[in-house]
Design a protein around this motif. Structure first.
Motif, PDB file in Angstrom:
ATOM      1  N   ASP A 137       0.826  -1.212   0.000  1.00 54.33           N
ATOM      2  CA  ASP A 137       0.000   0.000   0.000  1.00 54.33           C
ATOM      3  C   ASP A 137       0.853   1.252   0.000  1.00 54.33           C
ATOM      4  OD1 ASP A 137      -2.191  -1.643   0.064  1.00 54.33           O
ATOM      5  OD2 ASP A 137      -2.464  -1.517   2.264  1.00 54.33           O
ATOM      6  N   GLN A 163       2.296   1.778  -3.503  1.00 59.00           N
ATOM      7  CA  GLN A 163       1.302   2.338  -4.408  1.00 59.00           C
ATOM      8  C   GLN A 163       1.084   3.828  -4.136  1.00 59.00           C
ATOM      9  OE1 GLN A 163      -2.240  -0.018  -4.057  1.00 59.00           O
ATOM     10  NE2 GLN A 163      -1.269  -1.892  -4.919  1.00 59.00           N
ATOM     11  N   GLY A 164       1.006   4.181  -2.834  1.00 56.58           N
ATOM     12  CA  GLY A 164       0.889   5.601  -2.512  1.00 56.58           C
ATOM     13  C   GLY A 164       2.093   6.384  -2.973  1.00 56.58           C
ATOM     14  N   LYS A 165       3.278   5.752  -2.906  1.00 53.04           N
ATOM     15  CA  LYS A 165       4.504   6.413  -3.380  1.00 53.04           C
ATOM     16  C   LYS A 165       4.428   6.670  -4.877  1.00 53.04           C
ATOM     17  CE  LYS A 165       8.966   7.517  -3.233  1.00 53.04           C
ATOM     18  NZ  LYS A 165       9.469   8.755  -2.605  1.00 53.04           N
ATOM     19  N   VAL A 166       3.928   5.692  -5.637  1.00 55.51           N
ATOM     20  CA  VAL A 166       3.808   5.860  -7.087  1.00 55.51           C
ATOM     21  C   VAL A 166       2.831   6.986  -7.411  1.00 55.51           C
ATOM     22  CG1 VAL A 166       3.028   4.733  -9.205  1.00 55.51           C
ATOM     23  CG2 VAL A 166       4.465   3.481  -7.589  1.00 55.51           C
ATOM     24  N   LYS A 167       1.666   7.000  -6.713  1.00 54.57           N
ATOM     25  CA  LYS A 167       0.692   8.068  -6.951  1.00 54.57           C
ATOM     26  C   LYS A 167       1.284   9.427  -6.610  1.00 54.57           C
ATOM     27  CE  LYS A 167      -3.417   5.220  -6.134  1.00 54.57           C
ATOM     28  NZ  LYS A 167      -4.602   5.011  -5.277  1.00 54.57           N
ATOM     29  N   ALA A 168       2.035   9.483  -5.521  1.00 52.21           N
ATOM     30  CA  ALA A 168       2.646  10.752  -5.133  1.00 52.21           C
ATOM     31  C   ALA A 168       3.643  11.217  -6.181  1.00 52.21           C
ATOM     32  CB  ALA A 168       3.338  10.597  -3.774  1.00 52.21           C
ATOM     33  N   GLU A 197       3.514  10.550  -9.392  1.00 55.12           N
ATOM     34  CA  GLU A 197       2.736  11.030 -10.535  1.00 55.12           C
ATOM     35  C   GLU A 197       2.204  12.450 -10.291  1.00 55.12           C
ATOM     36  OE1 GLU A 197      -0.283   8.166 -11.151  1.00 55.12           O
ATOM     37  OE2 GLU A 197       1.065   6.631 -11.999  1.00 55.12           O
ATOM     38  N   GLU A 198       1.695  12.669  -9.067  1.00 54.40           N
ATOM     39  CA  GLU A 198       1.197  14.007  -8.742  1.00 54.40           C
ATOM     40  C   GLU A 198       2.323  15.033  -8.773  1.00 54.40           C
ATOM     41  OE1 GLU A 198      -0.756  13.809  -5.032  1.00 54.40           O
ATOM     42  OE2 GLU A 198      -2.480  12.632  -5.762  1.00 54.40           O
ATOM     43  N   GLU A 258       3.126  15.796 -12.409  1.00 48.84           N
ATOM     44  CA  GLU A 258       2.060  16.613 -12.988  1.00 48.84           C
ATOM     45  C   GLU A 258       2.152  18.050 -12.511  1.00 48.84           C
ATOM     46  OE1 GLU A 258      -2.854  16.687 -13.178  1.00 48.84           O
ATOM     47  OE2 GLU A 258      -1.765  15.055 -12.160  1.00 48.84           O
ATOM     48  N   ASN A 318      -5.549  19.546  -4.128  1.00 48.47           N
ATOM     49  CA  ASN A 318      -5.528  20.251  -5.427  1.00 48.47           C
ATOM     50  C   ASN A 318      -5.623  21.745  -5.159  1.00 48.47           C
ATOM     51  OD1 ASN A 318      -5.695  21.052  -8.043  1.00 48.47           O
ATOM     52  ND2 ASN A 318      -7.362  19.665  -8.610  1.00 48.47           N
ATOM     53  N   ASP A 346       5.962  13.017   0.344  1.00 44.71           N
ATOM     54  CA  ASP A 346       6.821  11.984  -0.249  1.00 44.71           C
ATOM     55  C   ASP A 346       7.915  11.547   0.723  1.00 44.71           C
ATOM     56  OD1 ASP A 346       7.662  10.436  -2.685  1.00 44.71           O
ATOM     57  OD2 ASP A 346       9.486  11.613  -2.339  1.00 44.71           O
TER      58      ASP A 346
END
Length: 540
Positions: free
Chosen positions: A130, A133-138, A140-141, A144, A211, A284
């Motif tokens: 978990d 996965q949160g690291k990958v989403k972070a 990506e954010e 971006e 956001n 992060d």
């Protein structure tokens, strides 16, 4: 049937006592006739026979009792032996049962520990997945947000270039005016109203979101635009400007203000995105530390699991003397214990014994060596003291005065007889001294008796004098009272006579004291005179 019994046993007959004949109870032994004497003898024989039978029966009963007691003791010993054997067997069985139960408990605990470690490993793996996965989403954010910042920076550069172009175009549009008027317009062109900043109101749902584009802000430019509208009114128009020039100036300044607001909005967006990026970076870092912590926990758990699988518990049955681990308060812990073969311990003990014997031998040699040293020192000190004693004896012999008695002792041929004579003379002297002592003791006792008599006489005289003293004290008190009464009527002649009597009394006391001193001085002179001349004193 007698005494409630169908049969008569011999021992029942022995319990009965013989009844004496009537003549033995009523007559004296001297009054018996021949028949009675025979009957008495027959009774005595029967009585003696009865006593003998009773004694035989008693001995038989005692023998039977001893036999029964011996049989009882043997039966009890046999029973105790069987009971002890059964008890030991029960103890062995109970010990075996306890060992097997302990094995079952250890195995159950091992299974539970294994399941717990597997469940914990699964839980940590799921947490680590978990977090990854949160690291990958972070990530990506973050990428971006960086792209959005780069895009806004490019737009911001374009807007800044356009703003600069608008400012240059303003001077070109009003180039037909004189320099003074142009300077006034430039100052008015750069003038901006002072407006208080509005607070940013963030929605609760937006606060939870990360956001930055969902932030709801009260319009901060509304008051600024209203103030600019007020500045655009004809009230603030200078007198040197015409109406159409003022209108063109207002349009140009309005266009410039809109451009500045656009630049300001772009700056605010870039700042918000930078804050958002900073927050993502902090998240992060937090996520990274959590991942490292979870990974470390997972590695520690796997290492513990591997160690638990490799370090198996083995239940061994050892004697108490073979376990050298210090017992704990409730139970002994064997985590740090080592299982060593008996031969290794025996070899080590033999080495320890050998080394100990060698050390004891070395200590004995050292002791003997120091003992010899102390012995030599003692002998040396002894010889020194003997030498001093010999020197002292030599000096005493050299300084000895040779008297007549010593010469007689040295040159006499028969010293034994001389010693016997001296002993006899000393014995006679001792006897004479004892007689003299007894005589002196008797004389002293006689003197003591006389002195006791004198003491009794003096005591009697003292009692008489005490009674006289009391009478004299009474008369003295009376005379003092009489004298006190006559003091007032005393004449000068009587006073002079009293003074003469007192002076005479003082002179008499002085003469007595001087006569005593003269007597003492005479005795001292006589003593000194006697010391200068020899005096012949007769001994009793």
């Amino acid at each position: 049937m007698m005494f409630g019994k169908l049969e008569i046993r011999p021992e029942d007959e022995l319990q009965k006592d013989l009844e004496k004949p009537e003549f033995m109870l009523t007559k004296a032994e001297e009054q018996w006739n021949e028949e009675e004497i025979k009957a008495a003898k027959e009774f005595e024989k029967k009585e003696k026979h009865l006593f003998e039978e009773r004694e035989k029966y008693r001995k038989a009963l005692e023998a039977e009792l001893k036999k029964l007691q011996t049989a009882n003791v043997e039966a009890m010993n046999s029973f105790d032996e069987k009971l002890n054997k059964l008890f030991r067997h029960r103890i062995e069985i109970q010990k075996t049962v306890n060992q097997e139960e302990l094995k079952i408990v250890r195995l159950a605990r091992s299974v539970y520990q294994q399941e717990y470690l597997e469940d914990r490993e699964t839980q940590l793996s799921r947490i680590l997945d978990d977090l990854k996965q949160g690291k990958v989403k972070a990530l990506e954010e973050v990428s971006e947000a960086k792209r959005a910042i780069d895009r806004l920076k490019d737009e911001h550069e374009i807007i800044l270039q356009e703003d600069k172009v608008i400012e240059k175009q303003f001077k070109k549009d009003f180039a037909d005016l004189d320099a003074f008027t142009l300077d006034v317009l430039v100052k008015l062109y750069k003038r901006r109203p002072k407006v208080t900043k509005q607070k940013i109101v963030t929605n609760e749902a937006t606060a939870r979101s990360s956001n930055p584009f969902h932030v709801k802000v009260e319009d901060p430019d509304k008051a600024f635009l209203e103030a600019m509208t007020e500045l655009d009114s004809d009230i603030h128009r200078p007198d040197i400007l015409e109406a159409d020039t003022w209108e063109r100036f207002v349009e140009a300044r309005t266009f410039k203000v809109e451009s500045e607001l656009k630049v300001k909005h772009h700056n605010q967006k870039i700042q918000d995105l930078n804050n958002y990026l900073q927050r993502l970076g902090d998240d992060d870092d937090c996520m990274k530390s959590r991942i490292e912590k979870a990974f470390q926990q997972l590695n520690d758990l796997r290492e513990k699991k591997l160690r638990y699988l490799m370090n198996l518990e083995i239940q061994l049955l050892l004697k108490q003397g073979q376990v050298e681990v210090d017992p704990g308060v409730f139970s002994t812990k064997f985590e740090n214990a080592l299982l060593i073969h008996r031969s290794v311990i025996e070899d080590l003990n033999s080495q320890i014994v050998t080394l100990g014997e060698a050390k004891v031998a070395a200590m004995v040699d050292c002791k003997d060596y120091y003992k010899n040293i102390h012995l030599l020192e003692w002998e040396h000190e002894k010889m020194m003291m003997e030498g001093e004693d010999l020197n002292t004896k030599t000096r005493d012999i050299q300084t000895l005065r040779v008297t007549k008695e010593l010469q007689v002792f040295l040159f006499a041929e028969n010293n034994q007889q001389r010693m016997q004579k001296e002993i006899q003379t000393l014995e006679k002297t001792i006897k004479l001294n004892e007689n003299m002592h007894k005589r002196k003791v008797s004389d002293k006792k006689r003197i003591l008796d006389r002195l006791n008599g004198l003491i009794r006489d003096k005591e009697y005289e003292c009692t008489v004098l005490d009674s006289e003293l009391k009478e004299l004290a009474v008369s003295l008190v009376e005379r003092q009272q009489i004298q006190e009464a006559c003091v007032a009527d005393m004449t000068p002649a009587a006073t002079q006579r009293m003074k003469d009597i007192v002076a005479r009394r003082k002179l008499v006391d002085l003469a007595k004291s001087q006569s005593q001193e003269v007597a003492v001085l005479r005795a001292e002179v006589e003593r000194l005179r006697m010391k200068t001349f020899p005096a012949l004193v007769q001994n009793n």
